[in-house]
Structures are given as structure tokens and as C-alpha cells.
Motif scaffolding. Structure first.
Motif, PDB file in Angstrom:
ATOM      1  N   PRO A  24       2.357  39.134 -11.913  1.00 44.20           N
ATOM      2  CA  PRO A  24       1.663  40.236 -11.226  1.00 44.20           C
ATOM      3  C   PRO A  24       2.312  41.609 -11.385  1.00 44.20           C
ATOM      4  N   LYS A  25       3.570  41.660 -11.835  1.00 41.64           N
ATOM      5  CA  LYS A  25       4.253  42.949 -11.972  1.00 41.64           C
ATOM      6  C   LYS A  25       4.159  43.514 -13.385  1.00 41.64           C
ATOM      7  N   SER A  26       3.452  42.830 -14.270  1.00 39.01           N
ATOM      8  CA  SER A  26       3.353  43.300 -15.648  1.00 39.01           C
ATOM      9  C   SER A  26       2.458  44.532 -15.746  1.00 39.01           C
ATOM     10  N   PRO A  27       2.608  45.334 -16.805  1.00 38.61           N
ATOM     11  CA  PRO A  27       1.742  46.507 -16.995  1.00 38.61           C
ATOM     12  C   PRO A  27       0.265  46.134 -17.084  1.00 38.61           C
ATOM     13  N   ILE A  28      -0.032  44.977 -17.674  1.00 36.80           N
ATOM     14  CA  ILE A  28      -1.424  44.556 -17.787  1.00 36.80           C
ATOM     15  C   ILE A  28      -2.005  44.270 -16.404  1.00 36.80           C
ATOM     16  N   SER A  29      -1.210  43.630 -15.553  1.00 39.45           N
ATOM     17  CA  SER A  29      -1.669  43.337 -14.194  1.00 39.45           C
ATOM     18  C   SER A  29      -1.969  44.630 -13.442  1.00 39.45           C
ATOM     19  N   GLU A  30      -1.160  45.645 -13.683  1.00 35.58           N
ATOM     20  CA  GLU A  30      -1.392  46.935 -13.029  1.00 35.58           C
ATOM     21  C   GLU A  30      -2.707  47.541 -13.493  1.00 35.58           C
ATOM     22  N   GLN A  31      -3.052  47.346 -14.776  1.00 33.37           N
ATOM     23  CA  GLN A  31      -4.326  47.863 -15.264  1.00 33.37           C
ATOM     24  C   GLN A  31      -5.499  47.153 -14.588  1.00 33.37           C
ATOM     25  N   ARG A  33      -5.460  46.024 -11.579  1.00 30.56           N
ATOM     26  CA  ARG A  33      -5.564  46.592 -10.233  1.00 30.56           C
ATOM     27  C   ARG A  33      -6.254  47.951 -10.272  1.00 30.56           C
ATOM     28  N   THR A  34      -6.052  48.677 -11.358  1.00 33.11           N
ATOM     29  CA  THR A  34      -6.761  49.952 -11.537  1.00 33.11           C
ATOM     30  C   THR A  34      -8.260  49.715 -11.671  1.00 33.11           C
ATOM     31  N   ILE A  35      -8.624  48.678 -12.432  1.00 31.24           N
ATOM     32  CA  ILE A  35     -10.043  48.325 -12.552  1.00 31.24           C
ATOM     33  C   ILE A  35     -10.615  47.974 -11.186  1.00 31.24           C
ATOM     34  N   ARG A  36      -9.876  47.202 -10.399  1.00 33.77           N
ATOM     35  CA  ARG A  36     -10.319  46.839  -9.050  1.00 33.77           C
ATOM     36  C   ARG A  36     -10.591  48.087  -8.211  1.00 33.77           C
ATOM     37  N   THR A  37      -9.664  49.033  -8.260  1.00 34.51           N
ATOM     38  CA  THR A  37      -9.833  50.269  -7.489  1.00 34.51           C
ATOM     39  C   THR A  37     -11.058  51.043  -7.941  1.00 34.51           C
ATOM     40  N   ASN A  38     -11.263  51.118  -9.247  1.00 36.20           N
ATOM     41  CA  ASN A  38     -12.420  51.844  -9.759  1.00 36.20           C
ATOM     42  C   ASN A  38     -13.732  51.175  -9.367  1.00 36.20           C
ATOM     43  N   ILE A  39     -13.742  49.852  -9.330  1.00 33.82           N
ATOM     44  CA  ILE A  39     -14.944  49.143  -8.873  1.00 33.82           C
ATOM     45  C   ILE A  39     -15.218  49.475  -7.415  1.00 33.82           C
ATOM     46  N   GLU A  40     -14.172  49.481  -6.596  1.00 36.69           N
ATOM     47  CA  GLU A  40     -14.333  49.755  -5.168  1.00 36.69           C
ATOM     48  C   GLU A  40     -14.857  51.160  -4.915  1.00 36.69           C
ATOM     49  N   PHE A  41     -14.459  52.104  -5.769  1.00 37.09           N
ATOM     50  CA  PHE A  41     -14.873  53.497  -5.579  1.00 37.09           C
ATOM     51  C   PHE A  41     -16.057  53.881  -6.462  1.00 37.09           C
ATOM     52  N   SER A  42     -16.665  52.898  -7.119  1.00 34.68           N
ATOM     53  CA  SER A  42     -17.783  53.195  -8.017  1.00 34.68           C
ATOM     54  C   SER A  42     -19.042  53.579  -7.254  1.00 34.68           C
ATOM     55  N   ASN A  67     -11.557  36.526 -14.842  1.00 39.33           N
ATOM     56  CA  ASN A  67     -10.546  35.773 -14.095  1.00 39.33           C
ATOM     57  C   ASN A  67      -9.569  36.697 -13.387  1.00 39.33           C
ATOM     58  N   ASN A  68      -9.077  37.679 -14.109  1.00 39.67           N
ATOM     59  CA  ASN A  68      -8.041  38.546 -13.553  1.00 39.67           C
ATOM     60  C   ASN A  68      -8.571  39.552 -12.537  1.00 39.67           C
ATOM     61  N   ILE A  69      -9.796  39.990 -12.709  1.00 37.16           N
ATOM     62  CA  ILE A  69     -10.397  40.843 -11.684  1.00 37.16           C
ATOM     63  C   ILE A  69     -10.573  40.053 -10.390  1.00 37.16           C
ATOM     64  N   ALA A  70     -10.996  38.813 -10.513  1.00 35.49           N
ATOM     65  CA  ALA A  70     -11.141  37.956  -9.328  1.00 35.49           C
ATOM     66  C   ALA A  70      -9.792  37.763  -8.641  1.00 35.49           C
ATOM     67  N   ILE A  71      -8.751  37.556  -9.425  1.00 36.08           N
ATOM     68  CA  ILE A  71      -7.423  37.333  -8.859  1.00 36.08           C
ATOM     69  C   ILE A  71      -6.921  38.559  -8.111  1.00 36.08           C
ATOM     70  N   VAL A  72      -7.067  39.752  -8.697  1.00 40.20           N
ATOM     71  CA  VAL A  72      -6.524  40.939  -8.026  1.00 40.20           C
ATOM     72  C   VAL A  72      -7.307  41.281  -6.756  1.00 40.20           C
ATOM     73  N   PHE A  73      -8.591  40.952  -6.707  1.00 41.20           N
ATOM     74  CA  PHE A  73      -9.328  41.134  -5.456  1.00 41.20           C
ATOM     75  C   PHE A  73      -8.794  40.161  -4.405  1.00 41.20           C
ATOM     76  N   ALA A  74      -8.493  38.927  -4.802  1.00 41.87           N
ATOM     77  CA  ALA A  74      -7.946  37.937  -3.879  1.00 41.87           C
ATOM     78  C   ALA A  74      -6.554  38.350  -3.399  1.00 41.87           C
ATOM     79  N   GLN A  75      -5.771  38.929  -4.279  1.00 35.46           N
ATOM     80  CA  GLN A  75      -4.430  39.383  -3.913  1.00 35.46           C
ATOM     81  C   GLN A  75      -4.469  40.538  -2.924  1.00 35.46           C
ATOM     82  N   GLN A  76      -5.605  41.194  -2.856  1.00 26.80           N
ATOM     83  CA  GLN A  76      -5.808  42.280  -1.901  1.00 26.80           C
ATOM     84  C   GLN A  76      -6.087  41.737  -0.502  1.00 26.80           C
TER      85      GLN A  76
END
Length: 234
Positions: A24-31, A33-42, A67-76
Motif C-alpha cells: 500500500p505504500k508503493s508509488p503505484i498504490s498512491e496513484q 488513491r488519487t484515482i479514488r479521490t478524483n472519482i469522489e470529486f467527479s 481490483n485496486n480501485i475497489a481495494i483503496v475504497f475499502a481501505q478508506q
């Protein structure tokens, strides 16, 4: 020796597919989370409860992105259901190492209840509804009244529902489901997806009255990380 290589290859494949859970701390994981934020503010006026993810063609990283978008929403802290709506080539059960004897097709055909068909994953707050037995009529099932009923029911149990669907240009399944969800995200692959294909996929989704939230650019190489994921508004 060959068996060890096979096991290592399977692990590496899963590591890429579920990187936000395994690293979860990798640069890809951070990207992601950025996608998650953009979806929330879309959208300002409407809450995103059901999200469909697709691509123009195969091999563009659609399922990995889903898969990863689902995971980061769950991690929220949200209760998330990942639905394998690719009723032709399902992959969710492989990625999360789940059984696929019962799934979405059983629920839509009233052979099983939603609650009994849903499975927990290793990620807290993330649940999965696998494809189930592959049906002879995927598009008809996804466009049925049973799917409308499913969408109504599923929102009573989960905060966010994320659908993994087939590529737009390959079959009509994604177009059929597109206007039933609150929003659609399309995945394209750097140096692979042709501009004409991406534009055609967008056109088909818009004709289906989909709410296209944006595009994820996948497999864009950078020096500081192996892959770069970018989310852009349509």
C-alpha cells in the motif's frame, strides 16, 4: 525448478494485480488513491454508489485497475462490493483466490440470494461477487430487470459497488450495463490502445447514455516507478 518458477510467476502476477493490498505504500498504490479521490470529486450533486470500469479492448489492465480501485475504497473504510460482471472471461476469483461455483449469474437468475453469494476477501471491508457459471446470454442478463433489482438491493448492503465489465469494442455487455450505473471509468494502455479505438469506445458509451467520469492511463513508464497510472477527466 520449473514448479518454483511457476509459483514465483503466479505470485508476481498477483502482486501486480493487488498491489494496493500487498504494497500500500508503493508509488503505484498512491496513484490508485488519487484515482479514488478524483472519482469522489467527479460529481458534486450526486453520490457515486455504483461504478463500472471497462476498456476499449482486451489486455489494457482493466481488471487490475478495477481490483485496486475497489481495494483503496475499502481501505478508506467504506463497505465495498466488487462484482465480476465480465460474464465471458471472469478473473475476480483468480485474483482474490475465491471459489466461483456461485456468483452473479446465480443471483440474477434467482438461484441464490445476494447475501449467500457474496464472499469476503483478505482486504478488510472488501467483498466480492464472482461471476458464477458462465451463461449463454451475458448481455441479456446484464440488461435485464433482474439487474435493475440487483442494483437496488445491493445498495442496501454496501456503500460502493464496483463492476468489472468486458471491453467495449469486443462485446455489447459494457454498453448494456453502462447507463444503469452512476458512473463509468475507462482504462487505456500507453503505447497499446489506439486513439481511434479509445474514441470509438467513448462514443459507444456516450450513445448508451453512460456517465463517463474519466480515463485511466495505464502502463505509462516512469524512471521512479515501473508503472504510472493517471486519471483524466473526459
Amino acid at each position: 525448478m520449473a514448479r518454483k518458477k511457476s509459483i514465483r510467476k503466479q505470485f508476481q502476477s498477483q502482486n501486480r494485480s493487488l498491489i494496493t493490498m500487498l504494497n500500500p505504500k508503493s508509488p503505484i498504490s498512491e496513484q490508485y488513491r488519487t484515482i479514488r479521490t478524483n472519482i469522489e470529486f467527479s460529481t458534486v450533486d450526486e453520490e457515486m454508489r455504483t461504478i463500472m470500469i471497462t476498456s476499449s479492448g482486451p489486455g489494457e489492465g482493466k481488471s487490475t485497475t478495477t481490483n485496486n480501485i475497489a481495494i483503496v475504497f475499502a481501505q478508506q473504510g467504506k463497505k465495498v462490493l466488487l462484482v465480476d460482471a465480465d460474464l465471458r472471461k471472469p478473473t475476480v476469483h483468480y485474483s482474490f483466490r475465491l471459489e466461483n461455483h456461485v456468483g452473479l449469474t446465480n443471483v440474477l437468475t434467482k438461484q441464490e440470494t445476494l447475501i449467500n453469494a457474496v464472499q469476503a476477501t483478505e482486504q478488510e471491508n472488501l467483498f466480492a461477487l464472482t461471476c458464477g457459471p458462465i451463461p449463454p446470454n451475458p448481455a441479456e442478463l446484464l440488461g435485464s430487470k433482474a439487474m435493475d433489482q440487483f442494483l437496488t438491493e445491493v445498495k442496501n448492503h454496501f456503500d460502493i459497488v464496483i463492476f468489472d465489465t468486458p471491453p467495449v469494442l469486443v462485446v455489447t455487455d459494457a454498453q448494456v450495463l453502462a447507463n444503469k450505473t452512476d458512473g463509468v471509468v475507462m482504462v487505456v494502455s500507453s503505447n497499446k490502445t489506439e486513439n481511434d479505438a479509445a474514441l470509438k469506445a467513448k462514443e459507444l458509451l456516450m450513445n448508451a447514455k453512460a456517465k463517463l467520469l474519466g480515463v485511466v492511463l495505464n502502463n505509462k513508464k516512469r524512471t521512479e516507478s515501473q508503472y504510472y497510472y493517471y486519471y483524466g477527466q473526459k
